[in-house]
Design an enzyme around this catalytic site. Sequence first.
Site, mmCIF file in Angstrom:
data_model
loop_
_atom_site.group_PDB
_atom_site.id
_atom_site.type_symbol
_atom_site.label_atom_id
_atom_site.label_comp_id
_atom_site.label_asym_id
_atom_site.label_seq_id
_atom_site.Cartn_x
_atom_site.Cartn_y
_atom_site.Cartn_z
ATOM 1 N NE ARG A 96 10.397 -4.661 20.925
ATOM 2 C CZ ARG A 96 10.266 -4.560 22.229
ATOM 3 N NH1 ARG A 96 10.943 -3.666 22.886
ATOM 4 N NH2 ARG A 96 9.448 -5.345 22.883
ATOM 5 C CD GLU A 97 9.724 -11.173 20.513
ATOM 6 O OE1 GLU A 97 8.790 -11.951 20.770
ATOM 7 O OE2 GLU A 97 10.488 -10.707 21.371
ATOM 8 C CG HIS A 122 21.770 2.426 15.723
ATOM 9 N ND1 HIS A 122 22.359 3.524 15.156
ATOM 10 C CD2 HIS A 122 20.603 2.248 15.059
ATOM 11 C CE1 HIS A 122 21.582 3.998 14.203
ATOM 12 N NE2 HIS A 122 20.510 3.236 14.124
ATOM 13 C CB ALA A 153 -2.056 0.453 8.229
ATOM 14 C CB ALA A 204 -2.964 -1.596 12.396
ATOM 15 C CG ASN A 241 -2.291 -0.621 0.809
ATOM 16 O OD1 ASN A 241 -2.993 -0.073 -0.046
ATOM 17 N ND2 ASN A 241 -2.640 -1.743 1.418
#
Length: 144
Positions: free
Chosen positions: A123-124, A73, A100, A118, A43
């Site tokens: 993170r995993e 980082h 989204a 959404a 999208n």
Amino acid sequence: MGAGLRLAGVRMGRTSAFWGMPTFTGDGDLCSRLEIGESCGFNFGCYFELAARIFFADHVSVGHQVMFLTRTHDASDSQRRGTANGAAPIRVENGAWIGARCTIMPGVTIGAGAVVGASVVVRENVSANTLFNGTRKISIAKWR
């Protein structure tokens, strides 16, 4: 738009489409680090940080304004925490659906048939056939 991305060097299935111009960032040959399978849909407003490879298998659906971030980082040096010093690839397997405004962090794999709700920061890794809403992972077999 798909034809233009293919000409630029993106490996993209002929039946995949973008419904709006994506944003690509990174250094060097960005397009060579993006691979999209067949029958994928993206999208409006998707953002691809292509410091490392981003791979989409077949039949993947991606909602509006999803961000795929590959830069990493090292937070151990208090004088240089904001300095990017590496990158990790992202992989999205067959049939996954990303809602989204999600953010997919470096090194993540989203398993086949997984659904990411959404606005979730991923993170995993998300296991195959799992609904992930940001706080819980629920087997889709149990979700029905």
